[in-house]
Design a protein around this motif. Structure first.
Motif, PDB file in Angstrom:
ATOM      1  N   GLY A 137       1.001  -1.197  -0.163  1.00 48.89           N
ATOM      2  CA  GLY A 137       0.065   0.019  -0.097  1.00 48.89           C
ATOM      3  C   GLY A 137       0.809   1.272  -0.080  1.00 48.89           C
ATOM      4  O   GLY A 137       2.173   1.151   0.074  1.00 48.89           O
ATOM      5  N   SER A 138       0.089   2.381   0.214  1.00 49.15           N
ATOM      6  CA  SER A 138       0.996   3.663   0.281  1.00 49.15           C
ATOM      7  C   SER A 138      -0.111   4.684   0.903  1.00 49.15           C
ATOM      8  O   SER A 138      -1.134   4.661   1.405  1.00 49.15           O
ATOM      9  N   GLY A 139       0.720   5.901   1.104  1.00 42.84           N
ATOM     10  CA  GLY A 139       0.007   6.990   1.884  1.00 42.84           C
ATOM     11  C   GLY A 139       0.607   6.943   3.096  1.00 42.84           C
ATOM     12  O   GLY A 139       2.010   6.698   3.364  1.00 42.84           O
ATOM     13  N   TYR A 140       0.035   7.631   4.053  1.00 38.63           N
ATOM     14  CA  TYR A 140       0.428   7.671   5.565  1.00 38.63           C
ATOM     15  C   TYR A 140      -0.446   7.688   6.576  1.00 38.63           C
ATOM     16  O   TYR A 140      -1.676   8.011   6.574  1.00 38.63           O
ATOM     17  N   ALA A 141       0.360   7.502   7.981  1.00 39.57           N
ATOM     18  CA  ALA A 141      -0.393   7.684   9.250  1.00 39.57           C
ATOM     19  C   ALA A 141       0.419   8.491  10.022  1.00 39.57           C
ATOM     20  O   ALA A 141       1.559   7.974  10.117  1.00 39.57           O
ATOM     21  N   ARG A 142       0.137   9.456  10.344  1.00 40.98           N
ATOM     22  CA  ARG A 142       0.912  10.548  11.088  1.00 40.98           C
ATOM     23  C   ARG A 142       0.381  11.331  12.189  1.00 40.98           C
ATOM     24  O   ARG A 142      -1.083  11.471  12.341  1.00 40.98           O
ATOM     25  N   ASN A 143       1.116  11.609  13.231  1.00 40.34           N
ATOM     26  CA  ASN A 143       0.588  12.764  14.484  1.00 40.34           C
ATOM     27  C   ASN A 143      -0.389  11.840  15.059  1.00 40.34           C
ATOM     28  O   ASN A 143      -1.747  12.179  15.191  1.00 40.34           O
ATOM     29  N   ILE A 144       0.041  10.821  15.814  1.00 38.31           N
ATOM     30  CA  ILE A 144      -0.929  10.054  16.502  1.00 38.31           C
ATOM     31  C   ILE A 144      -0.573   9.922  17.951  1.00 38.31           C
ATOM     32  O   ILE A 144       0.813   9.708  18.175  1.00 38.31           O
ATOM     33  N   THR A 145      -1.239  10.007  18.873  1.00 39.43           N
ATOM     34  CA  THR A 145      -0.736   9.955  20.366  1.00 39.43           C
ATOM     35  C   THR A 145      -1.408   8.974  20.971  1.00 39.43           C
ATOM     36  O   THR A 145      -3.042   9.154  20.913  1.00 39.43           O
ATOM     37  N   TYR A 146      -0.829   8.208  22.108  1.00 35.69           N
ATOM     38  CA  TYR A 146      -1.753   7.568  22.794  1.00 35.69           C
ATOM     39  C   TYR A 146      -1.198   7.947  24.342  1.00 35.69           C
ATOM     40  O   TYR A 146      -0.097   8.094  24.707  1.00 35.69           O
ATOM     41  N   LYS A 147      -1.962   8.290  25.161  1.00 36.49           N
ATOM     42  CA  LYS A 147      -1.932   9.203  26.563  1.00 36.49           C
ATOM     43  C   LYS A 147      -2.826   8.298  27.514  1.00 36.49           C
ATOM     44  O   LYS A 147      -3.798   8.317  27.587  1.00 36.49           O
ATOM     45  N   ASP A 148      -2.102   8.259  28.776  1.00 33.84           N
ATOM     46  CA  ASP A 148      -3.005   7.653  29.994  1.00 33.84           C
ATOM     47  C   ASP A 148      -3.578   6.553  29.604  1.00 33.84           C
ATOM     48  O   ASP A 148      -4.733   6.448  29.801  1.00 33.84           O
ATOM     49  N   SER A 180       5.083 -10.721  -0.740  1.00 35.10           N
ATOM     50  CA  SER A 180       5.945 -10.447  -2.018  1.00 35.10           C
ATOM     51  C   SER A 180       6.751  -9.255  -1.422  1.00 35.10           C
ATOM     52  O   SER A 180       6.512  -8.476  -0.586  1.00 35.10           O
ATOM     53  N   SER A 181       7.809  -9.025  -2.289  1.00 36.75           N
ATOM     54  CA  SER A 181       8.460  -7.894  -2.116  1.00 36.75           C
ATOM     55  C   SER A 181       7.967  -6.815  -2.641  1.00 36.75           C
ATOM     56  O   SER A 181       7.448  -6.713  -3.685  1.00 36.75           O
ATOM     57  N   SER A 182       7.951  -5.447  -1.963  1.00 37.22           N
ATOM     58  CA  SER A 182       7.245  -4.311  -2.570  1.00 37.22           C
ATOM     59  C   SER A 182       8.209  -3.151  -1.892  1.00 37.22           C
ATOM     60  O   SER A 182       8.605  -2.988  -0.979  1.00 37.22           O
ATOM     61  N   SER A 183       8.181  -2.123  -2.822  1.00 38.62           N
ATOM     62  CA  SER A 183       9.047  -0.904  -2.466  1.00 38.62           C
ATOM     63  C   SER A 183       8.053  -0.075  -1.945  1.00 38.62           C
ATOM     64  O   SER A 183       8.546   1.102  -1.317  1.00 38.62           O
ATOM     65  N   SER A 184       6.765  -0.192  -1.963  1.00 34.73           N
ATOM     66  CA  SER A 184       5.849   0.800  -1.314  1.00 34.73           C
ATOM     67  C   SER A 184       5.286   0.383   0.008  1.00 34.73           C
ATOM     68  O   SER A 184       5.113  -0.856   0.179  1.00 34.73           O
ATOM     69  N   ALA A 185       5.082   1.189   0.769  1.00 28.97           N
ATOM     70  CA  ALA A 185       4.212   0.792   2.328  1.00 28.97           C
ATOM     71  C   ALA A 185       3.851   2.150   2.821  1.00 28.97           C
ATOM     72  O   ALA A 185       4.034   3.364   2.487  1.00 28.97           O
ATOM     73  N   VAL A 186       2.623   1.945   3.588  1.00 27.46           N
ATOM     74  CA  VAL A 186       2.224   3.198   4.087  1.00 27.46           C
ATOM     75  C   VAL A 186       3.206   3.744   5.222  1.00 27.46           C
ATOM     76  O   VAL A 186       3.836   3.109   6.196  1.00 27.46           O
ATOM     77  N   ALA A 187       3.425   5.028   5.103  1.00 23.15           N
ATOM     78  CA  ALA A 187       4.455   5.701   5.989  1.00 23.15           C
ATOM     79  C   ALA A 187       4.038   6.026   7.266  1.00 23.15           C
ATOM     80  O   ALA A 187       2.683   6.764   7.576  1.00 23.15           O
ATOM     81  N   LEU A 188       4.503   5.612   8.214  1.00 18.69           N
ATOM     82  CA  LEU A 188       4.135   5.918   9.640  1.00 18.69           C
ATOM     83  C   LEU A 188       5.197   6.996  10.300  1.00 18.69           C
ATOM     84  O   LEU A 188       6.384   6.475  10.486  1.00 18.69           O
ATOM     85  N   SER A 189       4.636   7.929  11.193  1.00 19.55           N
ATOM     86  CA  SER A 189       5.534   8.712  11.557  1.00 19.55           C
ATOM     87  C   SER A 189       4.938   9.749  12.616  1.00 19.55           C
ATOM     88  O   SER A 189       3.644   9.859  12.627  1.00 19.55           O
ATOM     89  N   HIS A 190       5.623  10.339  13.484  1.00 23.56           N
ATOM     90  CA  HIS A 190       5.323  11.143  14.654  1.00 23.56           C
ATOM     91  C   HIS A 190       4.221  10.438  15.531  1.00 23.56           C
ATOM     92  O   HIS A 190       3.076  10.766  15.487  1.00 23.56           O
ATOM     93  N   ILE A 191       4.482   9.273  15.936  1.00 21.67           N
ATOM     94  CA  ILE A 191       3.673   8.550  16.634  1.00 21.67           C
ATOM     95  C   ILE A 191       4.164   8.520  18.192  1.00 21.67           C
ATOM     96  O   ILE A 191       5.344   7.938  18.551  1.00 21.67           O
TER      97      ILE A 191
END
Length: 256
Positions: A137-148, A180-191
């Motif tokens: 897949g592709s795209g992103y999931a970002r700016n995610i917080t888990y607190k308390d 399979s091998s793939s060069s794309s993935a959903v980018a995860l950041s700022h977690i």
């Protein structure tokens, strides 16, 4: 068949709903911006597949609070096109936890951002807080917080799974893509995970399994205190996960 699907309803107010033993998802919210959802009571047997409590997709500025959800699948799933989702005061269990995704299935471009989960309790769930994406897949999931967050006898309290497979979905193409091998993935950041306490029923209390080529970036763990519920020793497992940790038990020394 979902018990209740609400589509294209801005300024939705849904309070006090009870749903029991839906054949599939209990509540699906799609394209409902500026929604307020509170005091849900959702029940399904532990062994009932695909009985998500609340599915949110293509929606922005959603508040979901003060609810009790028991299912055989995700208590809450935040899916593509969702942003500024605030989940507070939810008791989840049994079930598969509160999930972002799955994202990127069948090569899809999916996006999720600004998801904030706070003051939630997980009791005997398979997962606590989870992010799940498919290979290819592709795209992103970002700016995610888990607190308390409180976890009680949870199998995997903190988990990122970028090698996700839905074992209830018999789709050969998807399974082939996953393996399979793939060069794309959903980018995860700022977690960010902050102030997570309780017990884990498995040795791998923290699993950060990120894509082998894209990886996850800017992961932060602070004030994590998880003990074994059945004795033994807990571990953190990482794969291509990048970030920092402070005051964490178990130690997340695999995070680089």
């Amino acid at each position: 068949m979902q018990a209740l699907t609400i589509v294209g309803c801005p300024d939705l107010r849904l309070v006090g709903l009870t749903s029991k033993n839906s054949p599939r998802n209990h509540l699906s919210i799609n394209r409902c911006n500026a929604s307020f959802i509170s005091d849900l009571k959702i029940y399904a047997p532990r062994q009932s597949p695909n009985t998500d409590g609340v599915d949110i997709s293509e929606s922005s500025h959603v508040v979901l609070e003060n609810s009790h959800i028991q299912t055989g699948d995700d208590c809450i799933a935040v899916n593509t096109g969702s942003s500024f989702i605030n989940i507070t005061g939810v008791i989840c269990g049994p079930g598969h936890g509160i999930s972002i995704g799955s994202l990127g299935r069948d090569g899809a471009y999916d996006t999720v951002e600004e998801v904030h989960v706070r003051n939630c309790t997980f009791i005997k769930t398979d997962n606590g807080v989870r992010i799940k994406t498919w290979k290819g897949g592709s795209g992103y999931a970002r700016n995610i917080t888990y607190k308390d967050i409180i976890v009680e006898d949870v199998r995997y309290p903190l988990i990122i799974d970028q090698e996700y497979v839905d074992h209830h979905r018999s789709n050969f193409i998807s399974l082939k893509r996953k393996n399979s091998s793939s060069s794309s993935a959903v980018a995860l950041s700022h977690i960010t995970y902050r102030n997570v306490t309780g017990t884990s029923s498995s040795e791998d209390a923290i699993k950060l399994i990120c894509d082998e080529k894209v990886g996850c970036t800017n992961i932060v763990l602070e004030s994590i205190n998880i003990a074994p519920s059945n004795g033994g020793e807990l571990h953190a497992k990482c794969q291509n996960a990048h970030g920092t940790f402070t005051s964490s038990t178990p130690s997340v020394s695999c995070l680089d």
